[in-house]
Design a protein around this motif. Sequence first.
Motif, PDB file in Angstrom:
ATOM      1  N   PHE A 251       1.243   9.335 -22.723  1.00  0.00           N
ATOM      2  CA  PHE A 251       0.000   9.236 -21.985  1.00  0.00           C
ATOM      3  C   PHE A 251      -0.173  10.496 -21.136  1.00  0.00           C
ATOM      4  O   PHE A 251       0.816  11.047 -20.618  1.00  0.00           O
ATOM      5  CB  PHE A 251      -0.006   8.003 -21.088  1.00  0.00           C
ATOM      6  CG  PHE A 251       0.176   6.701 -21.835  1.00  0.00           C
ATOM      7  CD1 PHE A 251      -0.227   6.565 -23.150  1.00  0.00           C
ATOM      8  CD2 PHE A 251       0.756   5.604 -21.209  1.00  0.00           C
ATOM      9  CE1 PHE A 251      -0.059   5.372 -23.838  1.00  0.00           C
ATOM     10  CE2 PHE A 251       0.932   4.406 -21.881  1.00  0.00           C
ATOM     11  CZ  PHE A 251       0.522   4.292 -23.201  1.00  0.00           C
ATOM     12  N   PRO A 252      -1.398  10.961 -20.930  1.00  0.00           N
ATOM     13  CA  PRO A 252      -1.605  12.193 -20.151  1.00  0.00           C
ATOM     14  C   PRO A 252      -1.024  12.125 -18.747  1.00  0.00           C
ATOM     15  O   PRO A 252      -0.592  13.135 -18.202  1.00  0.00           O
ATOM     16  CB  PRO A 252      -3.129  12.330 -20.121  1.00  0.00           C
ATOM     17  CG  PRO A 252      -3.616  11.568 -21.307  1.00  0.00           C
ATOM     18  CD  PRO A 252      -2.658  10.434 -21.475  1.00  0.00           C
ATOM     19  N   GLU A 253      -1.016  10.920 -18.166  1.00  0.00           N
ATOM     20  CA  GLU A 253      -0.554  10.802 -16.782  1.00  0.00           C
ATOM     21  C   GLU A 253       0.959  10.651 -16.655  1.00  0.00           C
ATOM     22  O   GLU A 253       1.499  10.652 -15.543  1.00  0.00           O
ATOM     23  CB  GLU A 253      -1.234   9.611 -16.105  1.00  0.00           C
ATOM     24  CG  GLU A 253      -0.850   8.243 -16.677  1.00  0.00           C
ATOM     25  CD  GLU A 253      -1.679   7.806 -17.867  1.00  0.00           C
ATOM     26  OE1 GLU A 253      -1.637   6.608 -18.210  1.00  0.00           O
ATOM     27  OE2 GLU A 253      -2.377   8.668 -18.463  1.00  0.00           O
ATOM     28  N   GLU A 258      11.541  16.592 -17.526  1.00  0.00           N
ATOM     29  CA  GLU A 258      11.647  17.511 -16.393  1.00  0.00           C
ATOM     30  C   GLU A 258      10.846  16.990 -15.196  1.00  0.00           C
ATOM     31  O   GLU A 258      11.301  17.046 -14.056  1.00  0.00           O
ATOM     32  CB  GLU A 258      11.154  18.898 -16.807  1.00  0.00           C
ATOM     33  CG  GLU A 258      11.046  19.906 -15.677  1.00  0.00           C
ATOM     34  CD  GLU A 258      12.391  20.323 -15.111  1.00  0.00           C
ATOM     35  OE1 GLU A 258      12.417  20.894 -13.996  1.00  0.00           O
ATOM     36  OE2 GLU A 258      13.422  20.079 -15.774  1.00  0.00           O
ATOM     37  N   CYS A 259       9.656  16.466 -15.454  1.00  0.00           N
ATOM     38  CA  CYS A 259       8.840  15.899 -14.372  1.00  0.00           C
ATOM     39  C   CYS A 259       9.516  14.686 -13.740  1.00  0.00           C
ATOM     40  O   CYS A 259       9.455  14.489 -12.519  1.00  0.00           O
ATOM     41  CB  CYS A 259       7.456  15.512 -14.896  1.00  0.00           C
ATOM     42  SG  CYS A 259       6.402  16.914 -15.343  1.00  0.00           S
ATOM     43  N   GLN A 260      10.161  13.856 -14.564  1.00  0.00           N
ATOM     44  CA  GLN A 260      10.856  12.682 -14.027  1.00  0.00           C
ATOM     45  C   GLN A 260      11.953  13.109 -13.061  1.00  0.00           C
ATOM     46  O   GLN A 260      12.131  12.520 -11.981  1.00  0.00           O
ATOM     47  CB  GLN A 260      11.453  11.835 -15.162  1.00  0.00           C
ATOM     48  CG  GLN A 260      10.473  11.380 -16.226  1.00  0.00           C
ATOM     49  CD  GLN A 260       9.311  10.590 -15.657  1.00  0.00           C
ATOM     50  OE1 GLN A 260       9.496   9.673 -14.838  1.00  0.00           O
ATOM     51  NE2 GLN A 260       8.104  10.941 -16.073  1.00  0.00           N
ATOM     52  N   ARG A 261      12.694  14.151 -13.422  1.00  0.00           N
ATOM     53  CA  ARG A 261      13.794  14.600 -12.565  1.00  0.00           C
ATOM     54  C   ARG A 261      13.262  15.278 -11.299  1.00  0.00           C
ATOM     55  O   ARG A 261      13.791  15.096 -10.207  1.00  0.00           O
ATOM     56  CB  ARG A 261      14.685  15.570 -13.348  1.00  0.00           C
ATOM     57  CG  ARG A 261      15.409  14.926 -14.527  1.00  0.00           C
ATOM     58  CD  ARG A 261      16.060  13.617 -14.145  1.00  0.00           C
ATOM     59  NE  ARG A 261      16.888  13.069 -15.212  1.00  0.00           N
ATOM     60  CZ  ARG A 261      17.394  11.846 -15.210  1.00  0.00           C
ATOM     61  NH1 ARG A 261      17.140  11.031 -14.198  1.00  0.00           N
ATOM     62  NH2 ARG A 261      18.146  11.421 -16.190  1.00  0.00           N
ATOM     63  N   ALA A 355       7.270   8.754 -13.503  1.00  0.00           N
ATOM     64  CA  ALA A 355       6.561   9.658 -12.594  1.00  0.00           C
ATOM     65  C   ALA A 355       5.413  10.341 -13.323  1.00  0.00           C
ATOM     66  O   ALA A 355       5.407  10.462 -14.556  1.00  0.00           O
ATOM     67  CB  ALA A 355       7.523  10.699 -12.040  1.00  0.00           C
ATOM     68  N   ALA A 356       4.454  10.798 -12.555  1.00  0.00           N
ATOM     69  CA  ALA A 356       3.320  11.523 -13.114  1.00  0.00           C
ATOM     70  C   ALA A 356       3.714  12.952 -13.452  1.00  0.00           C
ATOM     71  O   ALA A 356       4.811  13.421 -13.128  1.00  0.00           O
ATOM     72  CB  ALA A 356       2.166  11.509 -12.119  1.00  0.00           C
TER      73      ALA A 356
END
Length: 367
Positions: A251-253, A258-261, A355-356
Motif C-alpha cells: 500500500f502507498p502508505e 528501512e522505514c519500519q526500522r 509504520a508509514a
Amino acid sequence: MTSADTHPSGVWYRTTAELAVQAYLLIRQQQALTFEAFKAYVPEARDPGTGRYIAITFTEAPPEIAPGRVLPQFTAWMVSRDGAQPENCDVETDRGQLSALAPHWPIQELKGQRVLLIGAGSIGGAAATALSGYGVGRLDVVDPDRLLYHNIPRHICSSNAVGRYKVDALAKHIAPKWTETDVSGFRIDAIADADLLRPLIDMASVVVCTVDGVEPRRVISYLCKRAGRPLVLACVLADGRYGEILRLRPFPEVGCLECQRRALHSSGQMDLEPTLDRGYGEGTRHNPMTAVGTDLHLMGSLAAKAAVATILQDLGHLDQILEDDNAVVALRPEAGLAEPFDSARAMSIHWYPSAATFPDCLACHPA
C-alpha cells in the motif's frame, strides 16, 4: 493388497448396501459374521480353508445413517472358517491429502496461489512445510547454500540430506507428503542475483523472506516494494530470545523495511535487527548455537500463516484478518528491553501496526 500385519494378500468384493450396514453394526458391537453368513452376502467369497485372508468389500452407494453421515464405501474383513471380522478401512485415493479439508478450508483457492520463499534454512524449511500444509499450489524456494552438518540440529531436513543444496533437500522433503504443492528450487543469492529475483517476485502472490542478515532483507524489501507484492519477513533476534514477523503490504502508505526500522528509532523504541548479522547462517559453524531449532520452526510456521492469511484476506476471507501487521514473539525474553521487545513472559505476542513511509525513502518514493 497388503496389511500392516503378516497376513497374505487379499481380494476385493463388490457388495450391496446391506453388508455396509452389517459391518457398521458389527464393528460397534465388536462382533463377527459366521463365514456362511458372510458368503450369503458375498457369494463369490473364496473358502479360506485352514488359513485366513483379508477381503475388502466395496459398496458403490452406501446408505446414510444420520443427516450428513454416510457409511464408508470400503470395509476390511479378516476372513477365516471361524468367521468374518469387519474392520475400519482407510483407502488412499488420487484426490490428494488436503482435499479432505474442503469445504472447511479454501483448498481450491490456495491451489491456484504461488508463494516465493527466500531462504531455505531453519526458519525457511519450516515455513515451506507449513505453506505446503496449508495447500499452496506453487512454492518457489530461493537459497544458494548447501545443507551442512552444523545445520541439522535446527533444520527440518535430516542428516541424510547433508551435502545437497538446501532448495533440493527441501523439495525432496516436502514431495512425499504434500503432493498437491509443486516445489521449485532456485540456487541464487538474494543480493548478487537480485535481477533473477525480480521475475519470481512478479509471479508470486506473496513473498516470504527468512534469510539472515540486514542487507539481503532490505534488498528483498526494496524489490517487493517496487513490484507491489506483499512481503512477510521472519527472523529471530537477540540470540534467539525474540522472534519477529513483519508484514509489509504493498500500500502507498505502508513503509518498506528501512522505514519500519527508522520509525522505531525515531519513536525511541528498540531495533534489534543488527543482531541478525552476528551469524545464524554460515557463521554458525564457528559460533555457539543460541536459537533453539523448535523456536525457529515456530517462527517459520507463523510466517507461513501470515502469508496465507494475507492471500485469503485479499480473496475476501474475513476470518483471516490479522490483528496487526507486525508481531514480536517472546521466546526467551530478557527483562529491561524497550518496546516492542518488552514482553516479560514466554510466548507473549506483541502486535503493532506498520509504520508509514518516510518522505526521503528512495524505495517508497523513487526519484
